[in-house]
Design a protein around this motif. Sequence first.
Motif, short mmCIF file in Angstrom:
data_model
loop_
_atom_site.label_atom_id
_atom_site.label_comp_id
_atom_site.label_asym_id
_atom_site.label_seq_id
_atom_site.Cartn_x
_atom_site.Cartn_y
_atom_site.Cartn_z
N GLU B 37 0.80 -1.25 -0.05
CA GLU B 37 0.14 0.12 0.17
C GLU B 37 0.81 1.25 0.23
O GLU B 37 0.47 2.19 -0.66
CB GLU B 37 -0.91 -0.04 1.13
CG GLU B 37 -2.26 -0.75 1.06
CD GLU B 37 -3.19 -0.86 2.17
OE1 GLU B 37 -3.08 0.17 3.05
OE2 GLU B 37 -3.85 -1.59 2.26
N ARG B 39 3.65 1.66 -1.39
CA ARG B 39 4.40 1.51 -2.57
C ARG B 39 3.54 2.05 -3.41
O ARG B 39 3.96 3.06 -4.36
CB ARG B 39 5.07 0.09 -2.80
CG ARG B 39 5.61 0.22 -4.25
CD ARG B 39 7.01 0.74 -4.41
NE ARG B 39 7.18 1.31 -5.87
CZ ARG B 39 7.31 2.21 -6.59
NH1 ARG B 39 6.73 3.35 -5.72
NH2 ARG B 39 7.27 2.29 -7.77
N PHE B 40 2.16 1.70 -3.51
CA PHE B 40 1.20 1.90 -4.37
C PHE B 40 1.02 3.58 -4.11
O PHE B 40 0.94 4.33 -5.16
CB PHE B 40 0.01 1.36 -4.36
CG PHE B 40 -1.27 1.65 -4.93
CD1 PHE B 40 -2.25 2.43 -4.37
CD2 PHE B 40 -1.41 1.59 -6.45
CE1 PHE B 40 -3.30 2.87 -5.23
CE2 PHE B 40 -2.23 1.99 -7.27
CZ PHE B 40 -3.41 2.56 -6.64
N SER B 42 3.00 5.77 -3.13
CA SER B 42 4.10 6.74 -3.74
C SER B 42 4.09 6.86 -5.32
O SER B 42 4.43 7.29 -5.94
CB SER B 42 5.72 6.07 -3.17
OG SER B 42 5.79 4.90 -3.77
N ALA B 43 3.69 5.45 -5.76
CA ALA B 43 3.50 5.18 -7.39
C ALA B 43 2.53 6.15 -7.69
O ALA B 43 2.83 6.70 -9.06
CB ALA B 43 3.12 3.69 -7.65
N VAL B 44 1.59 6.48 -7.25
CA VAL B 44 0.34 7.14 -7.74
C VAL B 44 0.52 8.71 -7.56
O VAL B 44 -0.01 9.63 -8.19
CB VAL B 44 -1.19 6.84 -7.30
CG1 VAL B 44 -1.42 5.40 -7.43
CG2 VAL B 44 -1.24 7.15 -5.86
N LYS B 45 1.56 8.94 -6.79
CA LYS B 45 1.78 10.30 -6.14
C LYS B 45 2.33 11.08 -7.31
O LYS B 45 3.24 10.62 -7.99
CB LYS B 45 2.50 10.54 -4.89
CG LYS B 45 2.73 11.74 -4.20
CD LYS B 45 3.25 11.76 -2.99
CE LYS B 45 3.41 13.19 -2.16
NZ LYS B 45 4.07 13.11 -0.94
N SER B 46 1.76 12.29 -7.84
CA SER B 46 2.48 13.31 -8.58
C SER B 46 3.32 14.10 -8.35
O SER B 46 3.25 14.57 -6.93
CB SER B 46 1.25 13.82 -9.54
OG SER B 46 1.76 14.76 -10.11
#
Lengths: 253, 225
Positions: B37, B39-40, B42-46
């Motif tokens: 969660e 990691r996810f 941080s992956a979606v954070k722009s």
Amino acid sequence: MKDFFKKYRKYVLGVVVFWSVLLVLFLVNLIFSVGRVNNYASENGIKNDSTLVTDNWSNAEFQNLMKEKLWLEQQLQLAKSDSFSIGINLKDSIIQVQLKGTVLFQTKIMEQSPARFYMNTGKGTYMNVFGEIARIQSGNANASKRPIKKVVAPPIGTEKPVSKTDTTKAEPIQWIFTTSNQMQVVITGVQQSADSTFHASEGKDLFNYRLKNGFSSLFSKKYTATLYLWINDNDAKSIYRALPEQSKFIFRN
Amino acid sequence: MKRMNGFLKWLLVSVAIVAGFLLFFAGNFFLIPEIQEMRFASAVKSQVNAADTLAGKDEMLKMRKQVDLLNVKIDKLTPGGAFLIINTTDNSFRLFKNSELIRRGKCSTGSLIQLEVDSTRSYTFETPKGALTVKSKITDPIWRKPDWAFIEEGLPVPSPNHASRYERGVLGDYALALGDGYLIHGTLYQRLLGLPVTHGCIRLADEDLEVVYKNLQVGSKVFIY
């Protein structure tokens, strides 16, 4: 202490080796699990992108207006259908059911996890994932959508058996569904407690859910972004029974 | 003493093995999903573009107008006048007039019983879901009993116009027809309101029925979910 290790060297070494093997297996699973998240992100057009200078997406108020506009446009599109649909609005913490443009009811989200779901995304990511109306693709729950009870008609001349209405309290619903935009939603019903209050046991429910699904997730080859929501149990059951199997789904945060 | 040492030895080894497994499963079942969660998230954070944080006044105004217009369009889709919403799970109703809630209360809806007559015939007592309309309004309704009303009592089914098919006083003072034989009507069994006990019709308490009858017109919407 030295004597202890000297005496039980074999066993201590054995335990250390065993723990090391478990640690290695755990680390391998961790690496693959994080890899699955990265694959999910790339497959679903999720990018750690910077916004365009002309876009204004990073202006919080403007972003909110753009999301609101998308939410309303999707509701207008849904109004053309004769089917019930569900909307999850994390900004206002509500779930609603609508039909032909009329919101039939809304219920407050008591708790959610994670607290920030798809927050701070770029416009590209948000539009990729939520720009189109999605559909519930598959789901299961611990309740029936149509709990039909079969009764055999009494032969002519015999008295109709007295039917008892079942008033026993049913267990809270847990409904899990996956959408066509590759997110999973877990809705847990919260029943009124003895002191007439509603208290979502978020930690306990998450623990139980992960315990129950631990083995399947261990061997799972895919990651799916999951949103956990806790709402009033009666409302959760009403939503579950109102919606057709593959109803349309809209979302905003 | 030797035996005690042997027992202790195996106890410690067993505890170590069990502890190892518990930590292993705890890590896999609980720690890894948390890390996923994170990691996810941080992956979606722009990455925020600092130069873009100020939107022009005109653009903001234009966007607000678009949102307001959409809200007006959505509001127009909600029926004007009175409409009724029935919850068949909760067995409750809400009556709206000009988008304001004017009455709510308990009702009874279909029991979801499937009456099996024989291998080829059965009746399912379910209240239909969707957006229905009031087809007609009736005062002092008389119940014309369908075949299932006799079958479920173990009685022989009479001819279509037999006098035993007609019963007065069981549907209350008013009824609103929704089509296909489904009605909103009153009931003698007031204590059962709030429970799913009907054969598909919607039963209301006397006072609620009067208010609903007086406010809904022919053509008014009845949403049932």
